[in-house]
Scaffold this motif. Structure first.
Motif, PDB file in Angstrom:
ATOM      1  N   LEU A 412      25.892   3.673   2.834  1.00 40.68           N
ATOM      2  CA  LEU A 412      24.776   3.162   3.627  1.00 40.68           C
ATOM      3  C   LEU A 412      25.188   2.677   5.016  1.00 40.68           C
ATOM      4  O   LEU A 412      24.344   2.232   5.777  1.00 40.68           O
ATOM      5  CB  LEU A 412      24.096   2.014   2.872  1.00 40.68           C
ATOM      6  N   ALA A 413      26.458   2.742   5.313  1.00 49.80           N
ATOM      7  CA  ALA A 413      26.919   2.183   6.586  1.00 49.80           C
ATOM      8  C   ALA A 413      26.697   3.157   7.734  1.00 49.80           C
ATOM      9  O   ALA A 413      27.626   3.561   8.430  1.00 49.80           O
ATOM     10  CB  ALA A 413      28.393   1.811   6.487  1.00 49.80           C
ATOM     11  N   GLY A 414      25.416   3.532   7.946  1.00 51.77           N
ATOM     12  CA  GLY A 414      25.077   4.386   9.066  1.00 51.77           C
ATOM     13  C   GLY A 414      24.832   3.572  10.318  1.00 51.77           C
ATOM     14  O   GLY A 414      24.944   2.345  10.319  1.00 51.77           O
ATOM     15  N   PRO A 415      24.476   4.237  11.412  1.00 50.62           N
ATOM     16  CA  PRO A 415      24.272   3.526  12.685  1.00 50.62           C
ATOM     17  C   PRO A 415      23.226   2.421  12.603  1.00 50.62           C
ATOM     18  O   PRO A 415      23.394   1.356  13.216  1.00 50.62           O
ATOM     19  CB  PRO A 415      23.821   4.652  13.631  1.00 50.62           C
ATOM     20  N   ALA A 416      22.149   2.643  11.826  1.00 54.96           N
ATOM     21  CA  ALA A 416      21.090   1.628  11.766  1.00 54.96           C
ATOM     22  C   ALA A 416      21.566   0.370  11.057  1.00 54.96           C
ATOM     23  O   ALA A 416      21.245  -0.746  11.472  1.00 54.96           O
ATOM     24  CB  ALA A 416      19.849   2.192  11.082  1.00 54.96           C
ATOM     25  N   LEU A 417      22.328   0.513   9.972  1.00 56.43           N
ATOM     26  CA  LEU A 417      22.833  -0.664   9.274  1.00 56.43           C
ATOM     27  C   LEU A 417      23.854  -1.406  10.131  1.00 56.43           C
ATOM     28  O   LEU A 417      23.909  -2.640  10.119  1.00 56.43           O
ATOM     29  CB  LEU A 417      23.449  -0.272   7.930  1.00 56.43           C
ATOM     30  N   ILE A 418      24.660  -0.655  10.865  1.00 59.55           N
ATOM     31  CA  ILE A 418      25.603  -1.303  11.786  1.00 59.55           C
ATOM     32  C   ILE A 418      24.838  -2.126  12.823  1.00 59.55           C
ATOM     33  O   ILE A 418      25.226  -3.249  13.166  1.00 59.55           O
ATOM     34  CB  ILE A 418      26.493  -0.247  12.465  1.00 59.55           C
ATOM     35  N   ARG A 419      23.711  -1.576  13.287  1.00 55.87           N
ATOM     36  CA  ARG A 419      22.886  -2.311  14.241  1.00 55.87           C
ATOM     37  C   ARG A 419      22.312  -3.576  13.617  1.00 55.87           C
ATOM     38  O   ARG A 419      22.252  -4.622  14.275  1.00 55.87           O
ATOM     39  CB  ARG A 419      21.751  -1.403  14.743  1.00 55.87           C
ATOM     40  N   PHE A 425      24.675 -10.829  13.727  1.00 57.77           N
ATOM     41  CA  PHE A 425      25.744 -11.599  14.361  1.00 57.77           C
ATOM     42  C   PHE A 425      25.232 -12.286  15.622  1.00 57.77           C
ATOM     43  O   PHE A 425      25.477 -13.472  15.843  1.00 57.77           O
ATOM     44  CB  PHE A 425      26.925 -10.689  14.707  1.00 57.77           C
ATOM     45  N   ASP A 426      24.495 -11.557  16.449  1.00 56.38           N
ATOM     46  CA  ASP A 426      24.013 -12.118  17.715  1.00 56.38           C
ATOM     47  C   ASP A 426      23.103 -13.322  17.495  1.00 56.38           C
ATOM     48  O   ASP A 426      23.210 -14.331  18.198  1.00 56.38           O
ATOM     49  CB  ASP A 426      23.269 -11.048  18.523  1.00 56.38           C
ATOM     50  N   VAL A 427      22.187 -13.228  16.525  1.00 58.46           N
ATOM     51  CA  VAL A 427      21.252 -14.340  16.323  1.00 58.46           C
ATOM     52  C   VAL A 427      21.914 -15.505  15.609  1.00 58.46           C
ATOM     53  O   VAL A 427      21.442 -16.647  15.697  1.00 58.46           O
ATOM     54  CB  VAL A 427      20.001 -13.874  15.544  1.00 58.46           C
ATOM     55  N   THR A 428      23.012 -15.251  14.905  1.00 56.97           N
ATOM     56  CA  THR A 428      23.764 -16.349  14.279  1.00 56.97           C
ATOM     57  C   THR A 428      24.639 -17.053  15.298  1.00 56.97           C
ATOM     58  O   THR A 428      24.812 -18.276  15.253  1.00 56.97           O
ATOM     59  CB  THR A 428      24.632 -15.809  13.123  1.00 56.97           C
ATOM     60  N   ASP A 429      25.169 -16.290  16.249  1.00 57.49           N
ATOM     61  CA  ASP A 429      26.018 -16.844  17.310  1.00 57.49           C
ATOM     62  C   ASP A 429      25.132 -17.505  18.371  1.00 57.49           C
ATOM     63  O   ASP A 429      24.896 -16.966  19.447  1.00 57.49           O
ATOM     64  CB  ASP A 429      26.858 -15.719  17.923  1.00 57.49           C
ATOM     65  N   LYS A 430      24.632 -18.686  18.040  1.00 53.63           N
ATOM     66  CA  LYS A 430      23.631 -19.357  18.871  1.00 53.63           C
ATOM     67  C   LYS A 430      24.123 -19.646  20.282  1.00 53.63           C
ATOM     68  O   LYS A 430      23.361 -19.588  21.250  1.00 53.63           O
ATOM     69  CB  LYS A 430      23.200 -20.676  18.213  1.00 53.63           C
ATOM     70  N   ASP A 431      25.397 -19.991  20.418  1.00 53.88           N
ATOM     71  CA  ASP A 431      25.896 -20.376  21.736  1.00 53.88           C
ATOM     72  C   ASP A 431      26.433 -19.188  22.533  1.00 53.88           C
ATOM     73  O   ASP A 431      26.900 -19.351  23.664  1.00 53.88           O
ATOM     74  CB  ASP A 431      26.972 -21.456  21.612  1.00 53.88           C
ATOM     75  N   GLY A 432      26.368 -17.983  21.958  1.00 51.66           N
ATOM     76  CA  GLY A 432      26.798 -16.798  22.680  1.00 51.66           C
ATOM     77  C   GLY A 432      28.277 -16.764  22.998  1.00 51.66           C
ATOM     78  O   GLY A 432      28.696 -16.099  23.955  1.00 51.66           O
ATOM     79  N   SER A 433      29.083 -17.420  22.178  1.00 48.79           N
ATOM     80  CA  SER A 433      30.516 -17.502  22.464  1.00 48.79           C
ATOM     81  C   SER A 433      31.268 -16.241  22.051  1.00 48.79           C
ATOM     82  O   SER A 433      32.450 -16.096  22.380  1.00 48.79           O
ATOM     83  CB  SER A 433      31.121 -18.703  21.724  1.00 48.79           C
ATOM     84  N   GLY A 434      30.615 -15.358  21.316  1.00 45.98           N
ATOM     85  CA  GLY A 434      31.307 -14.167  20.829  1.00 45.98           C
ATOM     86  C   GLY A 434      31.988 -14.372  19.502  1.00 45.98           C
ATOM     87  O   GLY A 434      32.651 -13.465  18.989  1.00 45.98           O
ATOM     88  N   ALA A 435      31.847 -15.569  18.929  1.00 44.50           N
ATOM     89  CA  ALA A 435      32.404 -15.873  17.615  1.00 44.50           C
ATOM     90  C   ALA A 435      31.486 -16.878  16.923  1.00 44.50           C
ATOM     91  O   ALA A 435      30.849 -17.708  17.577  1.00 44.50           O
ATOM     92  CB  ALA A 435      33.820 -16.432  17.729  1.00 44.50           C
ATOM     93  N   ILE A 436      31.411 -16.790  15.612  1.00 42.80           N
ATOM     94  CA  ILE A 436      30.595 -17.725  14.833  1.00 42.80           C
ATOM     95  C   ILE A 436      31.475 -18.890  14.423  1.00 42.80           C
ATOM     96  O   ILE A 436      32.460 -18.706  13.695  1.00 42.80           O
ATOM     97  CB  ILE A 436      30.001 -17.014  13.599  1.00 42.80           C
ATOM     98  N   TYR A 460      34.582 -16.946  13.409  1.00 38.07           N
ATOM     99  CA  TYR A 460      34.335 -15.682  12.718  1.00 38.07           C
ATOM    100  C   TYR A 460      33.951 -14.672  13.782  1.00 38.07           C
ATOM    101  O   TYR A 460      32.877 -14.731  14.368  1.00 38.07           O
ATOM    102  CB  TYR A 460      33.186 -15.918  11.748  1.00 38.07           C
ATOM    103  N   GLY A 461      34.851 -13.719  14.071  1.00 31.43           N
ATOM    104  CA  GLY A 461      34.615 -12.767  15.137  1.00 31.43           C
ATOM    105  C   GLY A 461      33.618 -11.692  14.770  1.00 31.43           C
ATOM    106  O   GLY A 461      33.305 -11.461  13.596  1.00 31.43           O
ATOM    107  N   PHE A 465      32.786 -10.083  11.034  1.00 37.16           N
ATOM    108  CA  PHE A 465      31.453 -10.342  10.497  1.00 37.16           C
ATOM    109  C   PHE A 465      30.750  -9.029  10.154  1.00 37.16           C
ATOM    110  O   PHE A 465      30.224  -8.863   9.049  1.00 37.16           O
ATOM    111  CB  PHE A 465      30.631 -11.126  11.516  1.00 37.16           C
ATOM    112  N   VAL A 466      30.757  -8.091  11.093  1.00 40.20           N
ATOM    113  CA  VAL A 466      30.097  -6.810  10.865  1.00 40.20           C
ATOM    114  C   VAL A 466      30.752  -6.078   9.704  1.00 40.20           C
ATOM    115  O   VAL A 466      30.073  -5.505   8.837  1.00 40.20           O
ATOM    116  CB  VAL A 466      30.122  -5.950  12.143  1.00 40.20           C
ATOM    117  N   GLY A 467      32.076  -6.109   9.654  1.00 37.73           N
ATOM    118  CA  GLY A 467      32.784  -5.448   8.565  1.00 37.73           C
ATOM    119  C   GLY A 467      32.430  -6.016   7.207  1.00 37.73           C
ATOM    120  O   GLY A 467      32.204  -5.267   6.244  1.00 37.73           O
ATOM    121  N   ASP A 468      32.356  -7.346   7.103  1.00 37.20           N
ATOM    122  CA  ASP A 468      32.010  -7.973   5.819  1.00 37.20           C
ATOM    123  C   ASP A 468      30.575  -7.648   5.417  1.00 37.20           C
ATOM    124  O   ASP A 468      30.284  -7.396   4.237  1.00 37.20           O
ATOM    125  CB  ASP A 468      32.193  -9.486   5.908  1.00 37.20           C
ATOM    126  N   PHE A 469      29.654  -7.655   6.379  1.00 42.77           N
ATOM    127  CA  PHE A 469      28.259  -7.356   6.060  1.00 42.77           C
ATOM    128  C   PHE A 469      28.115  -5.912   5.582  1.00 42.77           C
ATOM    129  O   PHE A 469      27.433  -5.624   4.589  1.00 42.77           O
ATOM    130  CB  PHE A 469      27.377  -7.602   7.281  1.00 42.77           C
TER     131      PHE A 469
END
Length: 489
Positions: A412-419, A425-436, A460-461, A465-469
């Protein structure tokens, strides 16, 4: 309740009585009243259709309970800003729910008369709750509560015009809807006759399925009988609900017994604490860990005792086999298990857009997202659904069956799931630091569920994060952080 509508503001009750009403949330009678109100809501054809197609209450009832309770707390909060923010969130959520029922009738969760009916069932069930428990409300208190509920509706719809202004007119309105509009819907039947009988164990009791099954076999039918007996007579007759001998007496006794808790010392019963403890798995929030651990120990002892007295060969609810464990401590699920536990969020046996929308809704709720982040997350899940439908829907019926999924054994790890992973990740990274960081990590994996989980070196970079998800969603691995988000009941 304060709203932006001038007319609604006139309905706001005095603050002292607001505090009195909010005490209902910690009242054990409220649990019975909410079940009753939910059945009356589900009996409305528009609500019933929306629940049947979009709700997760069958597959994930405890999660639905927690989220509903949190939402109601916010809607009756003393802070106007909290109420207004929750109103906006609910309106965005309902605006995404529309379609048609099995008879081809359109439904829309933003339909104003239908939303008024939902509010009406909550008010009427609160009044009924007090009457059945031997503590009927006086007229002044009832008038105050009704004004508060009309203000609740005004906050959602901009005005309260769909409910009568006068309380006496309300009772005529309520009786008319019961007699003329309610139906014997599938959703109401599921709540009354399926949900209680098949209710999954909360996290606290997940390790004792035999004990839970034994308790459920007794309590489930009792709750169903109590709820049926408490429903308005005209609806019971219309829906052909059974008149169980002794049920009215049982119902009265249940409400009276729950009402006696008013004599307990203040603070002994706190709904938030109870829900947190029930939802607390091993390693939960430190503040509740002691209580949950003690209860879990007693549950294990009770389960062991039950197994001793259970006749040999009775395997109606056997202990589940543990998943195959990897070196990292993660378990493997079969394709069928992953489909049922993670993908099929609504529990209808198929994967379609409402299931992925439910995932987006749960993640947005956890992170308490506002716009435009919430819409970005929904759009990412919508793109993933289109990708899944195109690759897995072999019979072209617009949804994916468990057989279609298992037969394809897809990666299932196609382009849409990666997106999806990148947007999450972006919405979890509230301060936009590039890491959670640790705080952001807890917001996703602990908020409302109070789990204490470690992060790697305090951050959490993106790639990790993307890899674990992706590993969780495509590899079908039981994963400690993500299971409570998407798989727990």
């Amino acid at each position: 309740m304060t709203t932006g509508n001038a007319g609604a503001a006139q309905d706001v009750p005095p603050s002292t009585k607001e505090e009195q009403f909010r005490a209902f949330f910690d009242d054990p009678r409220w649990a019975l009243a909410v079940i009753r109100a939910t059945v009356l809501e589900a009996a409305h054809p528009q609500v019933g259709a929306a629940l049947a197609e979009n709700s997760t209450f069958v597959a994930h009832p405890w999660r639905r309970l927690r989220n509903t309770f949190l939402s109601m707390r916010r809607m009756f909060d003393a802070d106007p800003a909290v109420r207004e923010r929750e109103t906006a969130r609910l309106n965005r959520l309902h605006a995404r729910m529309s379609g048609s029922d099995s008879r081809g009738r359109a439904y829309d969760a933003m339909d104003r008369p239908t939303r008024a009916w939902v509010v009406a069932t909550l008010f009427e069930s609160a009044v009924t709750m007090c009457r059945l428990s031997g503590q009927p409300l006086d007229q002044d208190t009832m008038e105050h509560m009704y004004a508060e509920y009309r203000a609740f509706l005004a906050a959602l719809d901009g005005d309260a015009g769909e409910l009568p202004v006068d309380l006496n007119d309300f009772w005529r309105y309520f009786d008319r809807v019961v007699e003329e509009e309610l139906e014997d819907t599938e959703a109401a039947r599921v709540i009354l006759f399926r949900l209680f009988d098949h209710l999954p164990a909360p996290a606290l009791l997940a390790g004792a399925p035999t004990l839970w099954a034994a308790g459920r076999a007794v309590v489930g039918p009792l709750l169903g009988a109590i709820t049926v007996a408490s429903l308005p007579g005209p609806y019971r007759r219309k829906a052909g609900l059974p008149e169980t001998p002794g049920a009215p007496t049982l119902m009265q006794g249940a409400y009276l017994a729950a009402g006696l808790t008013r004599f307990l010392p203040k603070g002994w019963i706190d709904a938030t604490t109870i829900i947190e403890i029930l939802s607390s798995p091993p390693g939960g929030h430190a503040a509740k860990a002691g209580t949950a651990s003690a209860l879990r120990t007693r549950v294990k002892r009770a389960a062991a005792l039950l197994r001793l007295v259970t006749p040999l060969g009775d395997d109606t609810d056997p202990e589940p086999a543990p998943p195959t464990t990897t070196a990292t401590g993660e378990g493997r699920r079969s394709a069928e298990e992953f489909f049922r536990q993670v993908l099929d969020q609504t529990g209808d046996g198929h994967l379609d857009w409402p299931d992925l929308a439910a995932m987006a809704r749960e993640l947005a709720t956890r992170l308490d997202l506002d716009e435009p982040e919430e819409t970005r997350l929904y759009e990412a899940f919508a793109a993933w659904w289109r990708e899944l439908q195109a690759s897995l829907d072999t019979d072209g019926d617009g949804r994916v069956s468990i057989d279609e999924y298992a037969a394809a054994v897809p990666s299932l790890a196609g382009p849409a799931l990666i997106r999806v992973a990148e947007v999450l990740f972006d919405v979890t990274d509230k301060d936009g630091s590039g890491a959670i960081d640790a705080h952001e990590y807890r917001a996703l994996f602990r908020t409302a569920f109070h789990r204490d989980l470690a992060t790697t070196d305090g951050a959490y970079g993106r790639s990790a994060f993307v890899g674990d998800f992706l590993s969780f969603m495509s590899g079908r691995r039981a994963n400690t952080p993500y299971d409570p988000l998407l798989a727990d009941a």
